[in-house]
Each structure stands twice: as C-alpha cells, then as structure tokens.
Write a protein that holds these residues in place. Structure first.
Motif, PDB file in Angstrom:
ATOM      1  N   PHE A   1      22.095  33.582   0.044  1.00 16.42           N
ATOM      2  CA  PHE A   1      21.687  33.718   1.441  1.00 16.42           C
ATOM      3  C   PHE A   1      22.910  33.900   2.343  1.00 16.42           C
ATOM      4  CE2 PHE A   1      18.528  30.560  -0.383  1.00 16.42           C
ATOM      5  CZ  PHE A   1      17.598  31.530  -0.708  1.00 16.42           C
ATOM      6  N   ALA A   2      23.975  34.435   1.782  1.00 19.81           N
ATOM      7  CA  ALA A   2      25.212  34.633   2.542  1.00 19.81           C
ATOM      8  C   ALA A   2      25.067  35.796   3.519  1.00 19.81           C
ATOM      9  CB  ALA A   2      26.373  34.890   1.576  1.00 19.81           C
ATOM     10  N   PRO A   3      25.910  35.843   4.548  1.00 14.41           N
ATOM     11  CA  PRO A   3      25.816  36.922   5.536  1.00 14.41           C
ATOM     12  C   PRO A   3      25.796  38.329   4.951  1.00 14.41           C
ATOM     13  CG  PRO A   3      27.195  35.178   6.404  1.00 14.41           C
ATOM     14  CD  PRO A   3      26.868  34.795   4.979  1.00 14.41           C
ATOM     15  N   PRO A   4      26.591  38.670   3.906  1.00 12.41           N
ATOM     16  CA  PRO A   4      26.490  40.037   3.372  1.00 12.41           C
ATOM     17  C   PRO A   4      25.124  40.360   2.775  1.00 12.41           C
ATOM     18  CG  PRO A   4      28.561  39.035   2.720  1.00 12.41           C
ATOM     19  CD  PRO A   4      27.726  37.935   3.295  1.00 12.41           C
ATOM     20  N   ILE A   5      24.435  39.367   2.226  1.00 12.91           N
ATOM     21  CA  ILE A   5      23.095  39.585   1.691  1.00 12.91           C
ATOM     22  C   ILE A   5      22.129  39.883   2.839  1.00 12.91           C
ATOM     23  CG2 ILE A   5      21.161  38.520   0.485  1.00 12.91           C
ATOM     24  CD1 ILE A   5      23.445  39.120  -1.403  1.00 12.91           C
ATOM     25  N   VAL A   6      22.210  39.079   3.883  1.00  9.53           N
ATOM     26  CA  VAL A   6      21.355  39.292   5.053  1.00  9.53           C
ATOM     27  C   VAL A   6      21.642  40.654   5.675  1.00  9.53           C
ATOM     28  CG1 VAL A   6      20.722  38.410   7.333  1.00  9.53           C
ATOM     29  CG2 VAL A   6      21.206  36.806   5.469  1.00  9.53           C
ATOM     30  N   ALA A   7      22.913  41.024   5.755  1.00 14.74           N
ATOM     31  CA  ALA A   7      23.283  42.314   6.347  1.00 14.74           C
ATOM     32  C   ALA A   7      22.731  43.482   5.536  1.00 14.74           C
ATOM     33  CB  ALA A   7      24.803  42.413   6.462  1.00 14.74           C
ATOM     34  N   SER A   8      22.763  43.371   4.213  1.00 15.74           N
ATOM     35  CA  SER A   8      22.246  44.453   3.381  1.00 15.74           C
ATOM     36  C   SER A   8      20.748  44.622   3.573  1.00 15.74           C
ATOM     37  CB  SER A   8      22.563  44.167   1.911  1.00 15.74           C
ATOM     38  OG  SER A   8      22.031  45.172   1.077  1.00 15.74           O
ATOM     39  N   LEU A   9      20.011  43.526   3.531  1.00 14.41           N
ATOM     40  CA  LEU A   9      18.565  43.613   3.730  1.00 14.41           C
ATOM     41  C   LEU A   9      18.233  44.105   5.130  1.00 14.41           C
ATOM     42  CD1 LEU A   9      17.617  40.331   1.872  1.00 14.41           C
ATOM     43  CD2 LEU A   9      16.949  42.641   1.175  1.00 14.41           C
ATOM     44  N   ASN A  10      19.023  43.697   6.103  1.00 12.92           N
ATOM     45  CA  ASN A  10      18.792  44.164   7.472  1.00 12.92           C
ATOM     46  C   ASN A  10      19.013  45.671   7.589  1.00 12.92           C
ATOM     47  OD1 ASN A  10      18.019  43.363  10.118  1.00 12.92           O
ATOM     48  ND2 ASN A  10      20.129  43.580  10.799  1.00 12.92           N
TER      49      ASN A  10
ATOM     50  N   ALA B   1      14.534  37.712  10.740  1.00 15.82           N
ATOM     51  CA  ALA B   1      13.796  37.685  12.009  1.00 15.82           C
ATOM     52  C   ALA B   1      14.647  37.120  13.129  1.00 15.82           C
ATOM     53  CB  ALA B   1      12.516  36.865  11.846  1.00 15.82           C
ATOM     54  N   ALA B   2      15.498  36.150  12.801  1.00 12.31           N
ATOM     55  CA  ALA B   2      16.352  35.539  13.817  1.00 12.31           C
ATOM     56  C   ALA B   2      17.415  36.498  14.330  1.00 12.31           C
ATOM     57  CB  ALA B   2      17.022  34.291  13.246  1.00 12.31           C
ATOM     58  N   ARG B   3      17.651  37.591  13.596  1.00 11.75           N
ATOM     59  CA  ARG B   3      18.703  38.534  13.962  1.00 11.75           C
ATOM     60  C   ARG B   3      18.151  39.873  14.457  1.00 11.75           C
ATOM     61  NH1 ARG B   3      20.084  34.694  10.931  1.00 11.75           N
ATOM     62  NH2 ARG B   3      22.238  33.920  10.852  1.00 11.75           N
ATOM     63  N   ARG B   4      16.843  39.943  14.634  1.00 12.02           N
ATOM     64  CA  ARG B   4      16.211  41.178  15.074  1.00 12.02           C
ATOM     65  C   ARG B   4      15.329  40.895  16.295  1.00 12.02           C
ATOM     66  NH1 ARG B   4      16.557  45.308  11.234  1.00 12.02           N
ATOM     67  NH2 ARG B   4      14.959  46.409  12.399  1.00 12.02           N
ATOM     68  N   GLN B   5      14.957  41.983  16.981  1.00 11.51           N
ATOM     69  CA  GLN B   5      14.087  41.865  18.154  1.00 11.51           C
ATOM     70  C   GLN B   5      12.737  42.539  17.938  1.00 11.51           C
ATOM     71  OE1 GLN B   5      15.129  40.020  20.783  1.00 11.51           O
ATOM     72  NE2 GLN B   5      16.965  39.642  19.549  1.00 11.51           N
ATOM     73  N   ASP B   6      12.462  43.006  16.728  1.00  9.48           N
ATOM     74  CA  ASP B   6      11.262  43.804  16.484  1.00  9.48           C
ATOM     75  C   ASP B   6      10.321  43.183  15.461  1.00  9.48           C
ATOM     76  OD1 ASP B   6      12.868  44.115  14.277  1.00  9.48           O
ATOM     77  OD2 ASP B   6      12.958  46.305  14.347  1.00  9.48           O
ATOM     78  N   VAL B   7      10.476  41.897  15.176  1.00  7.28           N
ATOM     79  CA  VAL B   7       9.632  41.228  14.191  1.00  7.28           C
ATOM     80  C   VAL B   7       8.439  40.608  14.909  1.00  7.28           C
ATOM     81  CG1 VAL B   7       9.479  39.400  12.467  1.00  7.28           C
ATOM     82  CG2 VAL B   7      11.544  40.809  12.613  1.00  7.28           C
ATOM     83  N   ALA B   8       7.251  41.064  14.547  1.00 12.74           N
ATOM     84  CA  ALA B   8       6.028  40.598  15.209  1.00 12.74           C
ATOM     85  C   ALA B   8       5.454  39.349  14.564  1.00 12.74           C
ATOM     86  CB  ALA B   8       4.978  41.707  15.205  1.00 12.74           C
ATOM     87  N   THR B   9       5.562  39.230  13.232  1.00  7.94           N
ATOM     88  CA  THR B   9       5.035  38.066  12.528  1.00  7.94           C
ATOM     89  C   THR B   9       5.909  37.746  11.327  1.00  7.94           C
ATOM     90  OG1 THR B   9       3.572  39.359  11.089  1.00  7.94           O
ATOM     91  CG2 THR B   9       2.627  38.563  13.174  1.00  7.94           C
ATOM     92  N   ILE B  10       5.845  36.482  10.907  1.00  9.80           N
ATOM     93  CA  ILE B  10       6.501  36.020   9.681  1.00  9.80           C
ATOM     94  C   ILE B  10       5.453  35.298   8.843  1.00  9.80           C
ATOM     95  CG2 ILE B  10       8.289  34.539   8.682  1.00  9.80           C
ATOM     96  CD1 ILE B  10       9.715  34.644  11.428  1.00  9.80           C
TER      97      ILE B  10
END
Length: 284
Positions: free
Chosen positions: A132-141, A172-181
């Motif tokens: 769950f490191a930042p590079p993993i989050v960045a890749s999925l983003n 979701a915490a790093r985006r503005q376009d997530v409607a539901t989780i």
C-alpha cells in the motif's frame, strides 16, 4: 449481453477445475472468469507498473465501476513471500464478472497476472510490506485516469476486495471524482489487522484508516463476512467510527468467510447501494 446464467455456469466450471487441480493456470482461470462476464483483457502502462485489466465499457454516458483485486498469493507461508502474487482465488475479478452494470473495469494489483518481464521492477516487497506504498497508489491512480477517459465527465464507483478495499479508500482520498466506495472484506485498518495477526508493521505503506476523514462525505458501504477470521467485521466498524459521518455504513453477511463465495451473493448486495443517511449524495 450482460452476465447471467452463462456466468454462473462458467463460474461453476472454473471453481470445479480449481478445486480439482491445484496447478490450474492462474491466467487461464482469470480469462475464463472474465469471458463469462464479457470482460476484455488488456494491459495498461500506469506510472511505474504495467497493470492487467479486464473491462466492459458500453455506455460512455454512465458511471464507471472499477474493481480492485485483493493481495493475491502474496505469501507461501507466514515468513516466506511468494515469487508471484497472482491470486489463486481472484474474488475481486469474480465480483466484477457478476456486475451487470454497463461500465465495469477490473484492475489487478501491480505484479499480478502481468508477466514479470513487463515489470522488471517487481520484487516481493511490492506485494508484502510495500503493498500500500505511495508508488502502488500512484500506479493504480494512473490506471484510473486512463479508464475514466473512456467515460468522460462520469464519476467513478470504486469496489475493493480485501487489500483492494484499502486501496479503494486510499485512491478515493486522492481524487475528486469518486461517487461511491464499496469494500468486501476490506483491510481498512492495516495496523490493527497486522497487530491482530501478530505480523510485522508496514512503515512504508499507507494505512487507509488515516484517510477516513478525507472520504467521510463519500457514500460508502463496507461488507464483512461473519465468519471472516482474517479481516473480521470489527475492522469495518473501526473504520466507520473513524469517518464520523452519516455517509458510511457496514453490513455483515452471515455464513461468509474471507475468501468465500461472495460472487454468488454479489448482485443482491449491489442492490443495497451506498447512500448518506439523509438519502442524498454530496455533489462531486
């Protein structure tokens, strides 16, 4: 055509093969599941990794629901990481294949399914302590950005299984376009879960519960299995309390454990859509 009886028949066949032969090819297993759900295989170059995806996008004017896979076959034993984290039981993909929505995408985690030759930087740290490191989050983003371009202007709906639930919150915490989780057996407090199982902390990874306030106003529902000893239902309750909001809810499903047959119940669970308790959703 959307997945229905054909999916259930194919799923039964795949599960029979899996149960009868431990050496079933994991890629072929995934391809069969995806084909039953009319999902097309592709690979996305996303920041530091090349990710495997399965997609079915038929209505560009509708929201896009994206499924994030769990941690996969990360460990051979308590102390020995696997050489390949590709899941043997891809619950996240099974859920995606059951979803009748017009726009569905599935993202495998970095280093799952994609040949290691395409990801020479893959090392076991990326599916263990740094999963769950930042590079993993960045890749999925970055992958989400590519997928969302196919439904311009439409919101994202994120679904995460197990560790994919952690990443659904982090994204979701790093985006503005997530409607539901939605999360299924989601590891929503990694520090708590690691302490519960007396395994090492992950100082290089992000903990989704620290981002609970950042997603507090996103309608969300967190499903737990009543028999789940890996991520028990109290993990979701901890996360809900940390949001401190009317928009987060948890639901415990009797008879299911962590890797159980969530797909068989998924369409029914999808009908219970996330919503804030006043019945409204905040505008994006």
């Amino acid at each position: 055509m959307l997945p229905s009886k054909s999916f259930l028949l194919a799923l039964a066949l795949v599960m029979t093969l899996s149960a009868g032969c431990a050496s079933v090819d994991r890629q072929a297993h995934a391809d069969a599941l995806a084909a039953a759900g009319h999902l097309q295989h592709e690979r996305l170059r996303a920041d530091a990794f090349v990710l495997t995806a399965y997609t079915r996008i038929t209505r560009a004017d509708q929201p896009l629901r994206v499924y994030l896979e769990g941690d996969g076959y990360a460990w051979v034993s308590r102390n020995q990481p696997s050489l390949d984290p590709t899941p043997r039981n891809p619950v996240g993909l099974m859920l995606a294949a059951q979803d009748p929505s017009p726009n569905v995408a599935y993202l495998a985690r970095p280093c799952q399914y994609t040949p290691m030759a395409d990801n020479p930087q893959c090392r076991s740290a990326w599916w263990t302590g740094k999963r769950f490191a930042p590079p993993i989050v960045a890749s999925l983003n970055a992958a989400l950005e590519q997928l969302r371009a196919r439904t311009p202007g439409q919101p994202l709906e994120l679904v995460g299984y197990s560790g994919g639930g952690a990443l659904a919150v982090l994204l979701a915490a790093r985006r503005q376009d997530v409607a539901t989780i939605r999360t299924v057996a989601g590891n929503l407090d990694t520090e708590f879960v690691n302490a519960l199982h007396q395994v090492s902390a992950m100082p290089e990874s992000l903990n989704p519960i620290t981002d609970a306030p950042r997603v507090a106003n996103i309608p969300q529902r967190h499903f737990s299995g009543a028999n789940d000893a890996i991520v028990p239902p109290r993990v979701a309750r901890h996360f809900i309390a940390a949001t401190g909001t009317r928009c987060a809810a948890t639901q415990t499903i009797p008879g299911l454990d962590h890797g159980g047959d969530w797909a068989q119940r998924w369409r029914m669970l999808l009908d219970n859509a996330p919503a804030c308790r006043d019945g409204t959703s905040p505008p994006l």
